[in-house]
Design a protein around this motif. Structure first.
Motif, short mmCIF file in Angstrom:
data_model
loop_
_atom_site.label_atom_id
_atom_site.label_comp_id
_atom_site.label_asym_id
_atom_site.label_seq_id
_atom_site.Cartn_x
_atom_site.Cartn_y
_atom_site.Cartn_z
N ARG A 198 0.86 -1.30 -0.10
CA ARG A 198 -0.12 0.09 0.11
C ARG A 198 0.97 1.19 0.16
NH1 ARG A 198 -4.92 -1.83 0.68
NH2 ARG A 198 -5.40 -3.90 1.62
N TRP A 199 2.12 1.35 0.74
CA TRP A 199 2.89 2.36 0.64
C TRP A 199 3.53 2.66 -0.69
CZ3 TRP A 199 8.61 2.22 1.27
CH2 TRP A 199 9.16 3.34 1.55
N VAL A 200 3.95 1.53 -1.31
CA VAL A 200 4.83 1.96 -2.60
C VAL A 200 3.59 2.12 -3.70
CG1 VAL A 200 6.65 0.47 -2.07
CG2 VAL A 200 4.85 -0.47 -3.06
N ALA A 201 2.37 1.66 -3.57
CA ALA A 201 1.46 1.98 -4.46
C ALA A 201 0.99 3.20 -4.42
CB ALA A 201 0.05 1.13 -4.34
N GLY A 202 1.38 4.14 -3.53
CA GLY A 202 0.87 5.42 -3.45
C GLY A 202 2.04 6.33 -4.23
N SER A 297 -6.36 -9.35 -5.68
CA SER A 297 -7.03 -8.12 -5.45
C SER A 297 -6.42 -6.77 -5.07
CB SER A 297 -8.17 -8.39 -4.20
OG SER A 297 -8.90 -7.35 -4.03
N LEU A 298 -5.38 -6.98 -4.28
CA LEU A 298 -4.35 -6.06 -3.89
C LEU A 298 -3.84 -5.49 -5.10
CD1 LEU A 298 -3.67 -4.45 -1.33
CD2 LEU A 298 -1.73 -6.06 -0.85
N ALA A 299 -3.38 -6.36 -6.14
CA ALA A 299 -2.77 -5.98 -7.55
C ALA A 299 -3.91 -4.76 -8.11
CB ALA A 299 -2.47 -6.91 -8.26
N ARG A 300 -4.96 -5.33 -8.13
CA ARG A 300 -5.99 -4.25 -8.71
C ARG A 300 -6.00 -2.97 -7.95
NH1 ARG A 300 -8.97 -9.00 -8.75
NH2 ARG A 300 -10.43 -8.22 -6.88
N SER A 302 -3.94 -1.55 -6.43
CA SER A 302 -2.53 -0.81 -6.63
C SER A 302 -2.45 -0.36 -8.08
CB SER A 302 -1.34 -1.75 -6.24
OG SER A 302 -1.37 -2.21 -4.97
N GLY A 303 -3.45 -0.66 -9.12
CA GLY A 303 -3.32 0.12 -10.25
C GLY A 303 -2.32 -0.85 -11.16
N LEU A 304 -2.46 -2.37 -11.14
CA LEU A 304 -1.80 -2.95 -11.79
C LEU A 304 -2.64 -3.86 -12.86
CD1 LEU A 304 1.04 -4.54 -9.72
CD2 LEU A 304 1.24 -2.43 -11.29
N GLY A 305 -4.08 -3.91 -12.34
CA GLY A 305 -4.90 -4.80 -13.18
C GLY A 305 -4.95 -6.07 -12.36
N ASP A 306 -5.77 -7.15 -13.06
CA ASP A 306 -5.81 -8.28 -12.42
C ASP A 306 -5.17 -9.28 -13.37
OD1 ASP A 306 -6.55 -10.66 -11.34
OD2 ASP A 306 -8.61 -10.36 -11.41
N PRO A 307 -4.02 -9.80 -12.70
CA PRO A 307 -3.36 -10.94 -13.32
C PRO A 307 -4.22 -12.01 -13.78
CG PRO A 307 -2.61 -10.96 -11.05
CD PRO A 307 -3.58 -9.69 -11.35
#
Length: 449
Positions: A198-202, A297-300, A302-307
């Motif tokens: 969550r930190w780096v996603a920001g 879900s966390l990837a989504r 974080s803006g990476l989409g759903d692998p």
């Protein structure tokens, strides 16, 4: 910058990337016509001095290639030599190997995220400045790294250059009670790992695209770490529109060929004649569908989409998010293995030698690491090939630097300092491991009329 301007930009040695080298850029007008990542450290000759050694020695010898990812070298060597000898390690011994590898992923990826990469996004010169600004964040990173180190120390005998790994398994395996303290620290580390994502996603991420073929191991049903089949996701501009495809590990050197460039002591590699990228972005594209639902879900978020739906991240600046997700996965996987662990009846299988060629590959934190060994009838190594991730990534790094700087030149009038900073960031995205040194490059830019 005038069309005929000639200028040179020189930058001294940098911290926050392992090894030593230079980056040379050639400009003609406002066009970058050359980008050369020149590594000037002397060759280390590991492949040469493995020849003539007993087949039991490469796991210990090759672990000295790198102090950050020695487990990767040990595991790749073991897999290649066991392949040559016709032995497959399964069950609890294989689970312990995966647990050991999880420890290396946790400590190495965390080191990169907190100590090397995060300062770029937060306007800090280094982690010391970052720790003054945000002590709690850095302390979280140190706790995470400590959890990874503890796994490596427990299973490997020490946290750097482990000594407990051998062909067929381990010299000694732990009792279940010995792993309980690891589980306690990992449960705390799981919260720290999720907070890291969550930190780096920001962070604020520049727009960029790494338009290369992606190469990673694939193991159906799991996120590949210590085994798998080489799998390729072609570049988005692939004229042939090839679908993702795999090839047998035994044919690796038929697809990935190394070559010497005149400006570097390090070999570079191409995949079927094309630039390619291995590492976190490649793994996320190839194996992301096998991540647990909560991590997808966390990837989504974080803006990476759903692998799970085929999302592929091609922005190298966002690789720090993927690495954070991989740390979280490694923590959860380590907890799963410890919870299910049953002590094996023997610490290792017998691995009798024979005349044969063996191939092995694992996913080092920086990407796919390949080993090949040829043994004679006496069990002596007669030939050895090691293809590390960074040699495979160098061509892609050069092109990514060129592309990022060219876009910056097209958008405005960047200063020398801005070009240098952007070059450094573009290189650090890929966490190249040039050697065990702690500084990286000297940058020079020459403007041609």
């Amino acid at each position: 910058m005038s069309a005929n301007a000639e200028r040179e930009l020189a930058l001294g040695a940098l911290t926050r990337v392992e090894g030593q080298g230079t980056l040379r850029l050639r400009l003609r007008g406002r066009q970058i016509v050359g980008s050369e990542l020149s590594i000037y450290e002397p060759p280390r000759f590991f492949e040469a001095f493995l020849r003539g050694r007993a087949y039991t020695e490469p796991p210990d010898i090759t672990s000295r290639v790198c102090g950050i990812c020695p487990v990767a070298y040990q595991m790749s060597a073991c897999r290649a030599l066991e392949d040559a000898c016709g032995v497959t390690v399964e069950g609890p011994l294989a689970a312990l190997r995966r647990l050991l590898y999880c420890g290396e992923w946790i400590e190495s990826q965390t080191l990169h995220i907190y100590l090397l990469h995060a300062p770029d996004f937060l306007g800090c010169t280094d982690v010391t400045e970052l720790s003054r600004r945000s002590t709690a964040d850095v302390e979280r990173g140190l706790r995470l790294k400590q959890a990874g180190n503890a796994i490596v120390e427990q299973l490997g005998g020490r946290s750097i250059h482990p000594i407990n790994v051998r062909l067929g398994g381990f010299h000694r395996v732990p009792a279940p009670t010995e792993l309980r303290p690891l589980a306690e620290s990992l449960r705390r580390a799981r919260d720290d790992a999720e907070a890291t994502v969550r930190w780096v996603a920001g962070f604020d991420f520049p727009e960029a695209t790494s338009a290369h073929d992606l190469l990673a191991l694939a193991e159906p049903g799991t996120y590949a770490i210590e085994s798998g089949t080489p799998t390729v996701i072609p570049a988005p501009d692939d004229e042939d529109r090839r679908p993702p495809h795999s090839f047998p590990l035994s044919t690796f050197c038929e697809h990935v060929s190394e070559h010497q460039v005149p400006y570097s002591t390090a070999l570079q590699a191409r995949l079927d004649g094309r630039r390619h990228l291995t590492g976190s972005l490649a793994r996320f594209g190839v194996s992301g569908r096998w991540l647990p639902a909560e991590i997808r879900s966390l990837a989504r978020e974080s803006g990476l989409g759903d692998p799970g739906e085929g999302a592929v991240c091609r922005n190298p600046f966002r690789s720090i998010i993927v690495r954070a997700l991989e740390v979280l996965y490694a923590v959860q996987e380590a907890l799963r293995i410890i919870d299910e662990y049953e002590e094996p009846p023997v610490p290792h299988l017998d691995v009798p030698h024979r005349a044969a060629t063996g191939h092995g590959a694992t996913e080092a934190p920086r990407g796919l690491l390949y080993h090949r060994y040829v043994l004679d009838a006496a069990g002596t190594v007669t030939d050895a090939v090691l293809v590390p991730p960074t040699s495979q990534n160098q061509g892609a790094i050069e092109e990514d630097v060129r592309r990022v700087l060219q876009e910056s030149l097209a958008e405005g009038e960047p200063t020398d300092e801005e070009l240098a900073e952007l070059s450094e960031r573009a290189i650090r995205n890929h966490d190249p491991c040039i050697s065990c040194a702690t500084h990286f490059l000297r940058l020079s830019v020459r403007q041609e009329g």
